[in-house]
Structures are given as structure tokens and as C-alpha cells.
Write a protein that holds these residues in place. Structure first.
Motif, short mmCIF file in Angstrom:
data_model
loop_
_atom_site.label_atom_id
_atom_site.label_comp_id
_atom_site.label_asym_id
_atom_site.label_seq_id
_atom_site.Cartn_x
_atom_site.Cartn_y
_atom_site.Cartn_z
N THR A 113 0.86 -1.19 0.00
CA THR A 113 0.00 0.00 0.00
C THR A 113 0.89 1.24 0.00
O THR A 113 0.58 2.25 -0.61
CB THR A 113 -0.92 0.00 1.24
OG1 THR A 113 -1.63 -1.23 1.27
CG2 THR A 113 -1.89 1.16 1.21
N GLY A 114 2.04 1.11 0.67
CA GLY A 114 3.01 2.22 0.68
C GLY A 114 3.17 2.79 2.07
O GLY A 114 2.20 3.32 2.63
N TYR A 115 4.38 2.72 2.60
CA TYR A 115 4.64 3.31 3.92
C TYR A 115 4.44 4.82 3.87
O TYR A 115 4.14 5.46 4.87
CB TYR A 115 6.08 2.99 4.38
CG TYR A 115 6.28 1.62 4.98
CD1 TYR A 115 5.29 0.64 4.90
CD2 TYR A 115 7.45 1.31 5.65
CE1 TYR A 115 5.49 -0.62 5.46
CE2 TYR A 115 7.67 0.05 6.21
CZ TYR A 115 6.68 -0.92 6.11
OH TYR A 115 6.88 -2.15 6.67
N ASP A 116 4.61 5.40 2.67
CA ASP A 116 4.44 6.85 2.56
C ASP A 116 2.99 7.26 2.73
O ASP A 116 2.69 8.43 2.98
CB ASP A 116 5.00 7.36 1.22
CG ASP A 116 4.37 6.62 0.03
OD1 ASP A 116 3.96 5.45 0.21
OD2 ASP A 116 4.28 7.21 -1.06
N LYS A 117 2.06 6.28 2.63
CA LYS A 117 0.65 6.61 2.84
C LYS A 117 0.29 6.63 4.33
O LYS A 117 -0.81 7.03 4.69
CB LYS A 117 -0.25 5.59 2.13
CG LYS A 117 0.02 5.43 0.65
CD LYS A 117 -0.70 6.48 -0.15
CE LYS A 117 -0.68 6.22 -1.65
NZ LYS A 117 0.60 5.73 -2.20
N ILE A 118 1.18 6.14 5.15
CA ILE A 118 0.90 6.12 6.59
C ILE A 118 1.00 7.55 7.12
O ILE A 118 1.95 8.27 6.80
CB ILE A 118 1.89 5.21 7.34
CG1 ILE A 118 1.75 3.77 6.85
CG2 ILE A 118 1.69 5.30 8.86
CD1 ILE A 118 2.80 2.81 7.41
N GLU A 119 0.02 7.96 7.90
CA GLU A 119 0.03 9.33 8.41
C GLU A 119 1.11 9.48 9.49
O GLU A 119 1.72 8.50 9.91
CB GLU A 119 -1.34 9.70 8.97
CG GLU A 119 -1.77 8.77 10.09
CD GLU A 119 -3.15 9.11 10.63
OE1 GLU A 119 -3.24 10.16 11.30
OE2 GLU A 119 -4.09 8.34 10.38
N THR A 120 1.31 10.71 9.88
CA THR A 120 2.35 11.03 10.86
C THR A 120 1.69 11.69 12.05
O THR A 120 1.08 12.75 11.91
CB THR A 120 3.35 12.01 10.22
OG1 THR A 120 3.98 11.34 9.14
CG2 THR A 120 4.41 12.45 11.20
N SER A 121 1.78 11.06 13.23
CA SER A 121 1.22 11.72 14.42
C SER A 121 1.95 11.25 15.66
O SER A 121 2.49 10.15 15.69
CB SER A 121 -0.28 11.41 14.55
OG SER A 121 -0.45 10.04 14.82
N LEU A 122 1.98 12.09 16.66
CA LEU A 122 2.62 11.69 17.91
C LEU A 122 1.63 10.90 18.75
O LEU A 122 0.43 11.19 18.73
CB LEU A 122 3.07 12.93 18.69
CG LEU A 122 4.35 13.60 18.20
CD1 LEU A 122 4.58 14.90 18.95
CD2 LEU A 122 5.55 12.68 18.37
N PRO A 123 2.11 9.89 19.48
CA PRO A 123 1.19 9.18 20.38
C PRO A 123 0.69 10.14 21.46
O PRO A 123 1.41 11.08 21.81
CB PRO A 123 2.05 8.07 20.98
CG PRO A 123 3.46 8.35 20.62
CD PRO A 123 3.47 9.38 19.53
N PRO A 124 -0.53 9.94 21.97
CA PRO A 124 -1.02 10.82 23.03
C PRO A 124 -0.06 10.77 24.23
O PRO A 124 0.54 9.74 24.49
CB PRO A 124 -2.37 10.23 23.41
CG PRO A 124 -2.64 9.12 22.47
CD PRO A 124 -1.44 8.86 21.64
N ALA A 125 0.04 11.90 24.91
CA ALA A 125 0.95 11.96 26.06
C ALA A 125 0.56 10.92 27.10
O ALA A 125 -0.61 10.59 27.27
CB ALA A 125 0.92 13.35 26.67
#
Lengths: 685, 381
Positions: A357-369
Motif C-alpha cells: 500500500t506504501g509506507y508513505d501513505k501512513i500518516e504522521t502523528s505523535l502518540p497521546p501523552a
């Protein structure tokens, strides 16, 4: 591994440019390091991960590309034209060690004519960096690069009793391999033997004895499935890395044995003539079972955050050769293709879906604190310690943890003198065969390195672990220490000339600054005999009454070994123990309201009387208004007998409610001095 | 009754004294107060020096001036003696004339003496300031400071970033059992990594840890899930030293295990990390890869901090630099550490501190890191 773009195009008819192929393959985890044009072809250098042995062939790469392009690997036809008789009539196959060789298929072609390969074949092999030999050898090599199945051709006439026996080598056996080297075999190595002796190193390289020559007319084609770790061991042990071993080590396709052999035999008949047997002599006593792995489609999102349609999941996996078995609503069950040794759990399938599917399609977010961050409990103090030492002019060194083993040094008390070193069975630097028990030899090497470059003023420190053997069967002791070495002059920033030569007290000062920096109570120093230190300039160091290390001038014998022609001062302290010492809480003390009166006294005493003894003797007496003594200086030399020295101390007196008068001070000061004179047999100068 | 004196006598006597004073005072005449108010101090210094004034000459002149003053206006001077004679002039009118005459001469002397003194003192002050001026370009006085090792500097930067992101810094043994170094990390017996060719073994059969992932297992066992930690530390691999290899190096491994952790969080965390380490414009790239302890696995690259991605010597003209390996923690690893895989997922990553150092400082031979050459160490801060 080199891949020809033209060859790929024959297999899947891709329209992509070599650069596009490079980028697409890289995106699915087959990193292409370089694209190089060769004639009308382009060659890709593909870095195949160690668990993807199935991609070490053009068909393997084509399969990935087909999923990327949503196309299919074209099924090309090959058929052995001239056949006659069964292989069993011309040869026999026996697997004595099926654990190392689960499957072995032999097939013969009789009446071949060994000759150079046709141009198209030579060109194909040369494009991917292979050296052509003769038609039969080249065909086996060609099929290896096409299917990923290593094959071997024996000269049938040279196999004693036409027997193939797959077995472990026996003690004392040897074989001359195709590269002309005689190799001693051990009982863990799998060989292909005839009735008499080994004729090939299974999965690694053939033997010279049964090699195809210009006189060869009948060949036996081996296509087998060997145990990966056995081939890895043999190849590594003999230092023999071949195209075949490279693939067997990573796992080949046990089910693909026959197809590759068929392809090979068909090409031999076509290009070298001869008549093949009708079928393979296929020994496969315990067929490897197909695995099935379940996939809950929602796991793709919960692991990767990718939202992939169910149909797309199925398309990717079936394109890669997985077969959907059970189509329950919530759980998909896939059989794993025989060439995929790397897939056994749900997460493996998730990875297949994710990478296509493509790793580049994975979104970017920080885990909740979640937690507050925290340093290692000792980090704050170690940072303070390091800062204290660099501000004292010491540079931070890092040395290797393994060193030459030596008994020349006294160890920190936590590793007592009897602590044996931890030795390595397989050192990489021959003389560094054990784990260090002290940081000093490493730092002394560093001094030597600097002296060799003409740098004579060197002050270094190191924080690191030392090691010692523990009781048999228990993990070794690991203890953190810090060590300092200093030699040469006291440097000032941006000035050519050192302020003066360093001595014991510079090093002692640095040690004191270090423990001060981490807010520990002052250390105590006592003259002591230390193996690696020069007598008379050596001390043991204690904290809270327990010994923690040593300090002093390096012994002349060790200095000579290192070829030092100037004094070197060294110290080593047990950091683990020091960091366990409780930090003193700080409470404010009211400031004095009245000035102190001071009296400097020079006492002529024996050289053996120490400043510490004098100070302690004074402070031990509870004289009213006496605040304490401070060291001023010592004097020896002109006017002083050799056995004596003059020690000057400053005595301080103060009253809380008034400025003391001189007479009042004298009345308590002189009796105090008198007791010191009496006790130490000194006189006031 | 003393002898009487005539006005003419006294006038002649005082005129004589005055005349010798004038002659002796001539050498001080060039000191005039006026110029000191007109000029700036640096200009004055320049002028005085041009005129050949030295500090010692001016000091001598002041001494001489003081002597002159005493000699001509002191209590025991001829002038004082002459003044006493005024009273001995018998004629009242002549006495008044003599008084006036002497006063006139005296004021003329004392005024000039005072002017000369003031101006000399000023001159001395100015010249002394000039003499005591310093060369401010001489290096400041301080001990030569030492420097932290570049690996320490890099480790501290990395720790600071992750602590601020809510991670705990952990450490553990450097010599490990096969269980922690391999089994717990899903590296089975027979795996190439376990080969004595690649891993150091002690005579007792323990392994020098070949990655700090060992600490993850200890930490998960100690802390349980959820957990967020990094483990910086020394690791050992049997590589022959060369410009890009050392048999010992420093690594930092990170781990985040919690409910609902996905690869998006892995990407976000490492993107944040490279922003802070290399600058906010830095991009990241994730490529599928293989590591035994993660599934799925990803290789992480960041856009070159030097060329920004257009290609240069540092990134070998690819625009990207390898950061390290990462992925979602393999369920076998979580299970070994007693983490419930039906409840928790996690990501892990690892990167080389030495290698990052080498990249950032453009160090082309990492063996220098452990030679401890003071000229090398002094370059980093």
C-alpha cells in the motif's frame, strides 16, 4: 543482486523505466542501490533483505513488480521435447540425512554436446555479471537467476556406480571443489556422494571430480532443497560463498524444485542436444506442509493506521502467491506460498499489505501523552561530574571496553585483586582479549597516542564500566568507574606556555572538584602503597569511611613500559559506589556578625607529620571561639633540616557577640599551638 | 630699633628676586591651562607625545616646580625676607607703595606657579593614563577547558529530546545472557546474528550485547506496559576496525508500548526527533525492511541536513541519510516481556550514535572517536 530490466520485461512486460522500477521496488522494501545502463539493457543492483530469499531471482522480483503494477507474471511455456526412459534406469538417489536435505530430484540428459552457449545466453549472463563457461553450466546458472533455484550438473559417467547419496561427510573425508581447492570436511557438513566419495558440497559448490568437461556426454541435473542453516554453516566454515549457498542459506522454494529442473532440462535439450529422461527421480520423504495464516482485516489499520479496502488486501496477498482459503466475514485465512519462509503470523501479512500500500501513505502523528519523561537516576550527577572535570581542563576520552590483560594495576575495591578478568573466546583485536578491569591502561594508551603526535600536555578523564568474573555460571560483575590521567603542564586557554608543570595536587584538585560537582561530602586521602603508583606519591581515596579508589604518580616501571619520559598522574574511583552516597541536604547557616581574628603559625615538624594530622589535632580540641584551621603552605629547603619541614596553618577565632580583642585571642591561641607542639614535637618558626 | 629701609632699596631688591624668578620660571611657561579644556584625552596624549613629553619628564618638572615655589614663596624664602622689610620703611606713603608693588609681583608669581602646577598635574595624569593603557587583544586569562566527547554530546542531545517527549532513559548490563541478547528479541538459535563471527562471547558463554534492545526487555519486565523508554549505550560487534566500523559503538534504542499504538505514531515520533536534531525542515522517509524483533519493519532515512535533499557529498548524492531501523514490536518480543499482545501494540527504533556523530560532524574515519587525540576532542562542544 543484479537484475536485468530486459529480462524483467520478458517476464511481465512492464512499461516502467529502469528509474521507475528502482523507485517502486525501493518503496516495497527491495532497495535498489544503483541503476546502470549496459548496452540496450539496464541493470538494477537490488539489496534483498536477508529474510526474502524468494526475491533472489528475476521471477521473484517480477512477482513483486506485478503486484506493484497490478499486472501478472506471464506464464511462459517450456517443454522437454525429446524424452526416453526413466531416470531410475540410469541413476539412483538416496537421502541418508533428510533433516539436512528434505528433497532431492535428479534427472539425466544423455548425448549432450558440450559447447559454448549461444550469444543470447552469453549476453544475458554477462549483463548480470556472470561469466559464461559452457552451455550446460550456463543453463544451470541461467535457471538459477530466473527461478532462484540453484541447480548442479554432474558428469554422469564420472559418478561411481551412478549413485547419488546425500549424507553427512565422515571424519577425514575431503573434496576438491570446482575452484581447485582441497577442502577438509567435518561430520556436520552435508555432501553429495557417489558410491565411493563426496562429489559435491551440498548447496555450496560442486566437486572437480564430476565436473562437466568437453568430453561429457551424459549429465545428471540436481535440483534439491537443502536445510538453510546447514548450508550457511558449511559455507561460512569453509569461507566459500557462492550464488548457490547465498540462496540456500536464505531458504529456497521446496515446491519449485521440479519446475526449475524441467526448465533446465528443456533448455539443455534445446541448446546442447541430447535426450532427457521422462521424469525426475524425486526423493521427498516428508513433504513440507503448507502453512496457513489468519488475518483479521481490521488489524491492518490497528497496526499501521492504513485503511485498506478488503478487496485490495486480497489483491495484494493473492498477487504475492497467498491463497485465500476460508472466507469468513471477520477472519481471512491464507495459505503461505512455499517460497515464503518469512511469513508465519498475522503481523507478517499486515506487513505485506502495508508495504504494497506504501509506507508513505501512513500518516504522521505523535502518540497521546502518557508519562512524564525521566533521565536515568544517575544522569543529572554524571552530567555535573563531567562538567566539573572539563572545567578543570580534562578532556573526555572513550576507550574500547576490551584491552590487553595485565596484572600491573590495583583495582577499585569493588573488584578485589582476586577478581579474574572476563576473557573473550573470539577477540577481534588479538591483544585485546579481555574486558577491562580498570580504565587506566586505556587512558595511558591515549596519553601515549598524544605524545606520539608531539602533544605533551594531556589531561583526560573517562567514565565507563569495568568488568570482573563472578562465580562460575553467573553473569560477570559490571561496575562503573571514572578515571583521570594528567601529564605535562597546566595549560591556559590561547596561551603558548603552560602556567607550570602539573603535579599530584592538580590531579587531586580535579578529583575534589568532581565530587564537589556532584555535591558529595569531601573525600579523604591517605598515603598508601598502590601497585601501579610510585611509592611516596600514592594515596588511597575513601568516601564515608569506605575505600573507593586510588590516586598518585604512575610507577616508574609502568611509565617505562609506556615509554613516558615525564611524570604521569593517575586516579581511578568507583563511580557506582560514589553515586550511592547520599547527597547532603543544604541548610542555611546564619552569617557571622563580627569579624574573625586570624593567626598564622609555622610549625617545624618531622616530614612524616601530615597536614591532615595537624588540622585534626587542632580541631579535635574544643577550644571556645576557635573556628578552624586552613592550610597556608609548606616550606622545605634552605634552613630546614632534611628530616623536617615547616607547615604554615591559619587559625581562625571568632565570637558571636563582639569583635575579639588581640589579648583575648592570644590567650586561647597560644595554648592551642602549645598542645600541637607537644604532641608532634614541633617548634614554632 | 632695626635699620630703616628705603622704598627704592626694597624695590630694587624685590625686582631682582622677581627677575631671577622669571628666568627660572621660563622653562615652565609652556604649561598653559587652556589647552586641557579644549582637547580630548586621546588627542592630548598624541599632542604631548608629539611635543616630546614623557611621563618622567613631567613628573620631574612637577618636582622642580614645587622646589621653585618653596624657594620663591616659602616662609624662609628671600621673598618672605623682603616682605618683612616693608614694615621698616619709615614713610607711610612709601610703605604703602612698597606693599602694593610687592603684592603685585607676588600675585604674578603665585598665579603662574599655580597655573603651571595644575597643568603639569593634568599632564601627568594624562600621560600616566597613556602609560597604563593595555592591549585589549591579548587573550583572556583562564585555564584551558576540556571538552566532552562528541558521543557524550550527541547522547545528551538525544536524551534531552526524548525525555521532553515523555520517555524514560534506561540502561542495563553490557554483558548479557543469550536470552536477553537474542531469544527475547526473536533471534532464534542458528540465526546469523548469533554467530561467533558477529557477536563477542566470553569464555563463560555470555554475549557482549550486540544491541541495546536487551534493555527494552529488562525495562518491560520491570515496568510492565504501557512503557516509553530509550536505551542509549555501548554495544559490541565483531567488526574489524576500519574507517566506517569499530568493534564497539554506541546506540540508542527506543520503545513505546501502549494501547492503540500504530506505525503512524512511529513515523510521527521519529519525524519529531529529526526535526529537533537536524532542524524543522528535515523530512523523513520510511522504507520496508526486515529485523527479527519488529513486524512490520521499516528503515528510516532523513533528508540531508547539508543539501536539504538535492544531493551532495555527505548524503552520497542521494539526498537521504540513513537514520536507523524501526518497526512495530514483534508480538514474540512483547510476549517474552509479559506484555498482553491483545491489549497492547508498540513501536521500537534504533540508531547509531557514533554514526550520527560522524554524519553531523562530517567525520570520515570513526576510529578517531576512540583514539582520544586531544586535538580531536577539543573540536566538539
Amino acid at each position: 543482486m543484479l537484475i536485468s530490466c530486459n529480462w524483467l520485461r520478458e517476464l511481465i512486460g512492464t512499461k516502467l523505466s529502469p528509474e521507475e522500477i528502482r523507485d517502486r521496488l525501493t518503496n516495497v522494501g527491495l532497495a535498489v542501490d544503483a541503476v546502470e545502463a549496459r548496452g540496450d539493457d539496464s541493470v538494477l543492483d537490488v539489496e534483498v533483505p536477508s529474510n526474502r530469499g524468494d526475491c533472489l531471482s528475476h521471477i521473484g522480483i517480477a512477482r513483486e513488480l506485478a503486484v506493484i503494477e497490478k499486472s501478472q507474471v506471464s506464464s511462459f511455456k517450456f517443454q522437454v521435447k525429446a524424452t526416453n526412459g526413466k531416470t531410475g534406469e540410469f541413476a539412483s538417489v538416496e537421502i541418508r540425512d533428510p533433516d539436512l536435505c528434505p528433497r532431492y530430484a535428479a534427472r539425466t540428459v544423455r548425448g549432450v554436446k558440450i559447447a559454448p552457449s549461444p550469444d543470447w545466453l552469453v549476453k544475458k549472463l554477462e549483463t548480470i555479471g556472470q561469466r559464461p563457461i559452457n552451455n550446460v553450466a550456463d543453463i544451470t546458472n541461467y535457471v538459477l537467476h530466473e527461478f532462484g533455484q540453484p541447480l548442479h550438473a554432474f558428469d554422469l559417467a564420472r559418478l561411481t556406480e551412478k549413485k547419488i547419496i546425500v549424507r553427512r561427510a565422515t571424519k577425514g573425508e575431503s573434496i576438491r571443489t570446482l575452484d581447485g581447492v582441497d577442502r577438509k570436511l567435518d561430520e556436520q557438513m552435508l555432501v553429495i556422494a557417489d558410491a565411493k566419495e563426496p562429489v559435491a558440497l551440498a548447496g555450496v559448490m560442486g566437486g572437480e571430480l564430476s565436473e562437466i568437461s568437453n568430453l561429457t556426454t551424459d549429465v545428471l541435473i540436481e535440483s534439491a532443497y537443502f536445510d538453510a542453516s546447514s548450508v550457511r554453516r558449511t559455507a561460512k566454515f569453509l569461507g566459500l560463498h557462492t550464488e548457490a549457498s547465498h540462496r540456500f542459506e536464505r531458504g529456497t522454494d521446496p515446491a519449485g524444485v521440479i519446475a526449475a529442473q524441467e526448465r533446465c532440462v528443456a533448455l539443455i535439450c534445446e541448446l546442447a542436444g541430447g535426450v532427457a529422461t521422462e521424469d525426475a527421480l524425486d526423493v521427498y520423504p516428508n513433504p513440507i506442509e503448507t502453512k496457513a495464516v489468519a488475518l483479521r482485516p481490521e488489524r491492518v489499520e490497528s497496526i499501521t493506521s492504513l485503511q485498506v479496502e478488503l478487496d485490495e488486501i486480497k489483491r495484494i496477498l493473492t498477487g504475492l502467491g497467498f491463497e485465500l482459503r476460508v472466507k469468513e466475514a471477520s477472519v481471512l485465512s491464507f495459505t503461505v506460498p512455499s517460497w515464503r519462509h518469512d511469513v508465519s503470523i498475522e503481523e507478517d501479512l499486515v506487513e505485506e499489505v502495508a508495504r504494497h500500500t506504501g509506507y508513505d501513505k501512513i500518516e504522521t502523528s505523535l502518540p497521546p501523552a502518557r508519562h512524564a519523561g525521566e533521565y536515568h537516576s544517575s544522569e543529572e550527577r554524571k552530567r555535573a561530574l563531567r562538567l566539573a572535570l572539563i572545567s578543570q581542563g580534562f578532556g573526555e576520552a572513550i576507550n574500547l571496553s576490551f584491552t590487553e590483560l595485565t596484572d600491573d594495576f590495583d583495582l577499585i575495591p569493588a573488584l578485589n585483586a582476586e577478581t579474574a578478568p572476563v576473557t573473550l573466546t573470539n577477540p577481534i583485536i588479538e591483544e585485546a582479549s579481555g574486558m577491562r578491569r580498570t580504565l587506566l591502561p586505556g587512558l595511558l594508551n591515549s596519553i601515549r597516542h598524544n605524545l606520539n603526535y608531539g602533544i605533551r600536555d594531556v589531561s583526560l578523564f573517562e567514565l565507563g564500566r569495568v568488568f570482573g568474573s563472578n562465580e562460575a555460571g553467573t553473569l560477570p560483575l559490571e561496575h562503573e568507574t571514572f578515571a583521570l590521567v594528567a601529564t605535562g603542564g597546566l595549560l591556559e586557554a590561547n596561551r603558548a606556555q603552560p602556567a607550570r608543570e602539573l603535579d599530584f595536587f592538580d590531579l587531586k584538585g580535579a578529583v575534589e572538584a568532581a565530587v564537589d560537582g556532584i555535591n558529595l561530602p569531601p573525600l579523604s586521602f591517605a598515603a598508601a602503597t598502590i601497585k601501579h603508583l610510585r611509592p611516596g606519591q600514592s594515596a588511597s581515596i575513601s568516601a564515608n569511611g569506605g575505600r573507593v579508589g586510588s590516586i598518585g604518580r604512575l610507577a616508574d616501571s609502568i611509565s617505562a613500559e609506556y615509554k613516558f619520559r615525564q611524570p604521569v598522574f593517575v586516579a581511578e574511583l568507583d563511580l557506582t559506589t560514589l553515586l550511592e552516597v547520599k547527597v547532603q541536604p543544604v541548610f542555611y547557616a546564619p552569617l557571622p556578625r563580627f569579624p574573625a581574628i586570624v593567626r598564622d603559625v609555622s610549625l617545624l615538624v618531622d616530614r612524616t607529620v601530615t597536614v591532615a594530622e595537624l588540622s585534626k589535632a587542632a580541631t579535635d580540641q574544643s577550644v571556645p571561639h576557635f573556628v578552624g584551621v586552613t592550610f597556608v603552605g609548606t616550606y622545605e629547603g634552605e634552613g630546614i633540616p632534611d628530616s623536617k619541614r615547616s607547615v604554615t596553618l591559619r587559625f581562625e577565632y571568632r565570637a558571636d557577640d563582639r569583635t575579639m580583642r588581640d589579648e583575648e585571642v592570644d590567650a586561647i591561641h597560644w595554648p592551642l599551638v602549645e598542645t600541637l607542639k607537644e604532641r608532634f614535637g614541633g617548634e614554632v618558626r | 630699633m632695626p635699620d630703616s629701609v628705603t622704598f627704592a632699596e626694597l624695590k630694587r631688591r624685590s625686582d631682582e628676586i622677581y627677575e631671577t624668578f622669571n628666568q627660572e620660571f621660563r622653562r615652565f611657561e609652556r604649561f598653559s591651562v587652556d589647552r586641557f579644556y579644549a582637547e580630548s584625552v586621546p588627542n592630548l596624549i598624541r599632542q604631548l607625545q608629539l611635543e616630546g613629553y614623557s611621563l618622567t619628564a613631567a613628573e620631574d618638572a612637577l618636582n622642580d616646580l614645587t622646589t621653585l615655589r618653596t624657594r620663591y614663596t616659602g616662609k624662609k624664602s628671600d621673598w618672605a625676607a623682603a616682605k618683612k622689610l616693608i614694615g621698616r620703611i619709615a614713610d607711610g606713603l612709601q610703605r604703602a607703595s612698597a606693599g602694593q608693588h610687592l603684592l603685585f609681583l607676588e600675585v604674578s608669581m603665585t598665579d603662574r606657579l599655580e597655573n603651571a602646577r595644575l597643568s603639569l598635574e593634568k599632564t601627568i595624569k594624562v600621560l600616566r593614563t597613556a602609560r597604563e593603557s593595555i592591549d585589549v587583544t591579548i587573550p583572556g586569562r583562564r585555564p584551558q577547558p576540556g571538552h566532552l566527547h562528541p558521543i557524550t554530546l550527541m547522547r545528551q542531545r538525544i536524551e534531552d529530546i526524548f525525555v521532553s517527549l515523555g520517555y524514560a532513559v534506561e540502561d542495563d548490563r553490557e554483558i548479557e545472557t543469550d536470552f536477553y541478547n537474542f531469544d527475547a528479541l526473536n533471534i532464534p538459535e542458528g540465526h546469523p546474528a548469533r554467530d561467533p563471527q558477529d557477536t563477542f562471547y566470553t569464555t563463560e558463554g555470555f554475549a557482549l550485547r550486540s544491541q541495546t534492545s536487551t534493555v527494552q526487555i529488562h525495562a518491560m519486565q520491570r515496568r510492565g506496559a504501557p512503557v516509553r523508554m530509550i536505551a542509549p549505550g555501548r554495544v559490541f560487534r565483531r567488526d574489524t576496525p576500519d574507517p566506517t566500523h569499530n568493534p564497539m559503538f554506541f546506540q540508542v534504542e527506543g520503545l513505546c508500548v501502549d494501547r492503540g499504538i500504530t506505525m503512524a505514531h512511529l513515523k510521527g515520533t521519529l519525524a519529531e526527533f529529526v526535526h529537533r536534531l537536524f532542524g524543522p525542515e528535515t523530512k523523513t522517509r520510511f522504507r520496508p525492511s526486515y529485523f527479527p524483533f519488529t513486524e512490520p519493519s521499516a528503515e528510516v532515512d532523513y533528508s540531508c541536513f547539508s543539501c536539504g535533499g538535492s544531493g551532495c557529498r555527505i548524503c552520497k548524492h542521494s539526498g537521504w541519510i540513513e537514520l536507523g531501523g524501526s518497526g512495530m514490536v514483534h508480538p514474540n518480543v512483547l510476549r517474552t516481556a509479559n506484555v498482553d499482545t491483545s491489549e497492547f501494540t508498540g513501536f521500537a527504533f534504533g540508531l547509531g550514535i557514533d554514526r550520527t556523530c560522524a554524519r553531523i560532524y562530517q567525520l570520515d574515519d570513526i576510529r578517531l572517536l576512540f583514539e582520544n587525540d586531544v586535538r580531536f576532542l577539543a573540536q566538539f562542544r
